[in-house]
Design an enzyme around this catalytic site. Structure first.
Site, mmCIF file in Angstrom:
data_model
loop_
_atom_site.group_PDB
_atom_site.id
_atom_site.type_symbol
_atom_site.label_atom_id
_atom_site.label_comp_id
_atom_site.label_asym_id
_atom_site.label_seq_id
_atom_site.Cartn_x
_atom_site.Cartn_y
_atom_site.Cartn_z
ATOM 1 N N TYR A 296 -31.844 -11.473 18.025
ATOM 2 C CA TYR A 296 -31.558 -12.346 16.886
ATOM 3 C C TYR A 296 -31.919 -13.790 17.239
ATOM 4 O O TYR A 296 -32.906 -14.026 17.923
ATOM 5 C CB TYR A 296 -30.071 -12.254 16.460
ATOM 6 C CG TYR A 296 -29.509 -10.860 16.452
ATOM 7 C CD1 TYR A 296 -30.088 -9.868 15.671
ATOM 8 C CD2 TYR A 296 -28.403 -10.523 17.209
ATOM 9 C CE1 TYR A 296 -29.560 -8.583 15.644
ATOM 10 C CE2 TYR A 296 -27.872 -9.239 17.185
ATOM 11 C CZ TYR A 296 -28.467 -8.287 16.413
ATOM 12 O OH TYR A 296 -27.953 -7.026 16.387
ATOM 13 N N VAL B 240 -25.043 -4.673 17.129
ATOM 14 C CA VAL B 240 -23.655 -5.145 17.049
ATOM 15 C C VAL B 240 -22.635 -4.106 17.521
ATOM 16 O O VAL B 240 -21.448 -4.393 17.589
ATOM 17 C CB VAL B 240 -23.269 -5.664 15.636
ATOM 18 C CG1 VAL B 240 -24.035 -6.914 15.273
ATOM 19 C CG2 VAL B 240 -23.429 -4.580 14.589
ATOM 20 N N TYR C 54 -31.326 2.782 5.450
ATOM 21 C CA TYR C 54 -31.118 1.718 6.441
ATOM 22 C C TYR C 54 -29.737 1.860 7.111
ATOM 23 O O TYR C 54 -29.608 1.805 8.336
ATOM 24 C CB TYR C 54 -31.266 0.340 5.778
ATOM 25 C CG TYR C 54 -30.824 -0.789 6.671
ATOM 26 C CD1 TYR C 54 -31.612 -1.203 7.742
ATOM 27 C CD2 TYR C 54 -29.592 -1.413 6.480
ATOM 28 C CE1 TYR C 54 -31.185 -2.215 8.599
ATOM 29 C CE2 TYR C 54 -29.163 -2.427 7.328
ATOM 30 C CZ TYR C 54 -29.962 -2.818 8.379
ATOM 31 O OH TYR C 54 -29.527 -3.810 9.230
ATOM 32 N N LYS D 125 -33.584 -0.331 14.990
ATOM 33 C CA LYS D 125 -34.730 -0.994 14.355
ATOM 34 C C LYS D 125 -36.007 -0.767 15.165
ATOM 35 O O LYS D 125 -37.109 -0.744 14.607
ATOM 36 C CB LYS D 125 -34.447 -2.486 14.186
ATOM 37 C CG LYS D 125 -33.363 -2.733 13.123
ATOM 38 C CD LYS D 125 -32.857 -4.168 13.063
ATOM 39 C CE LYS D 125 -31.851 -4.301 11.927
ATOM 40 N NZ LYS D 125 -30.902 -5.361 12.029
ATOM 41 N N SER E 236 -28.452 -2.177 15.426
ATOM 42 C CA SER E 236 -29.801 -2.752 15.316
ATOM 43 C C SER E 236 -30.800 -2.237 16.353
ATOM 44 O O SER E 236 -31.997 -2.473 16.201
ATOM 45 C CB SER E 236 -29.738 -4.267 15.444
ATOM 46 O OG SER E 236 -29.551 -4.820 14.183
#
Ligand code: GLU
Length: 304
Positions: free
Chosen positions: A240, A258, A188, A66, A63
């Site tokens: 998160y 992660v 993605y 991102k 992530s």
């Protein structure tokens, strides 16, 4: 203050924390990583580098990617991007579906999976070859031409990414995905499979610690205002549904993945990456959070 001895002290204090977490196993290829890996790396805007542990070993950034995808899309679209995305913390897990129905397929922010899937869709529409553009962008900001995607990790995630597929199809039903869902998901998953070392990650976040400009080359990646806004998004949504706790304990903008990495910045001063694969129940690196908390406590530096 001696940053090298500070990070060495933190490193020596971290081992017990890592052992309490669990390496991500929902993406089978990630489960193979040793839980004992540990790295801390700091780049100051003045050009100094401090490091301890496995800082040169590439790992799956997941992530954290991102932030890179969003930077590329935001740079091109500016404020227009907020027609497709929100900028509020989600308060739900990173792959949650529930909010999307209430909110008509508009993800809460770009750093949950649904948000990053929309960003992948935007990049597919903006660039003829976004896979290559993203890779080249990351190589440039990290100053490391050997960075690559891990196709085994991308495939492993594609084979098991039912939730991400559900998110993408659901958003498509609301008209918030414009390209074919398969293409969006492939991109993605590829983005999440980027592999970088703690050294490269810390280096690659320098533009966010320096008003949008890479300090060593003076290349402007974002405007000062855009860099400020990405940092604001990281502080509210970068970890998160543990972002509030992280802001409370640490007080720095940061993004986790992660794969066990966390990268953060102290504005106008430095960027910092910690890597330790075992995760807590929110999907964040347990020792990574401890390391960040100790870093701001021992140095006395946080944005608050
Ligand atoms: N590729 C992961 C997923 O989509 C990213 C999650 C993460 O690092 O938080 O589930």
């Amino acid at each position: 203050m001696d940053l090298q001895s500070t990070i060495e002290r933190i490193y020596s204090e971290l081992k017990p924390f890592a052992l309490q977490g669990k390496v991500a196993s929902y993406i089978p290829a990630l489960a193979k990583v040793s839980p004992n890996k540990l790295a801390i790396c700091v780049h100051t805007n003045d050009g100094d580098v401090y490091r301890v542990g496995d800082v040169c070993e590439p790992f799956s950034i997941q992530s954290i990617s991102k932030v890179f995808g969003f930077t590329m899309a935001y740079k091109m679209l500016g404020g227009e991007i907020w027609k497709r995305l929100g900028k509020e913390p989600s308060g739900n897990s990173f792959n949650s579906l529930v909010q999307l129905e209430y909110e008509q397929g508009i993800p809460r922010n770009p750093f949950i999976n649904a948000g990053a899937i929309v960003v992948s869709d935007i990049l597919l529409s903006l660039y003829p070859n976004p896979q290559q553009e993203l890779l080249e962008f990351v190589r440039r900001i990290a100053d490391e031409p050997s960075i690559k995607y891990n196709l085994e990790v991308a495939k492993s995630e594609k084979d098991t990414g039912y939730r991400n597929a559900a998110l993408a199809y659901f958003m498509k039903s609301f008209g918030n995905i414009q390209n074919p869902v398969e293409d969006v998901l492939d991109f993605y998953f590829l983005q999440c499979s980027l592999e970088m070392s703690a050294l490269c990650l810390s280096k690659s976040f320098q533009y966010l610690a320096n008003h949008g400009v890479i300090p060593s080359t003076n290349e402007q990646i974002l405007t000062m205002s855009q860099a400020k806004r990405i940092n604001a998004l990281m502080i509210t949504s970068g970890l998160y549904n543990e972002s509030g706790d992280f802001a409370y304990r640490v007080g720095l903008p940061a993004k986790s993945g992660v794969g066990g990495g966390i990268v953060g910045i102290f504005p106008k001063k430095l960027s910092l990456c910690v890597w330790s694969p075992p995760l807590n129940e929110f999907g964040n690196s347990l020792a990574g959070i401890e390391a960040f908390e100790r870093f701001t406590t021992y140095t006395g530096d946080s944005v608050f």
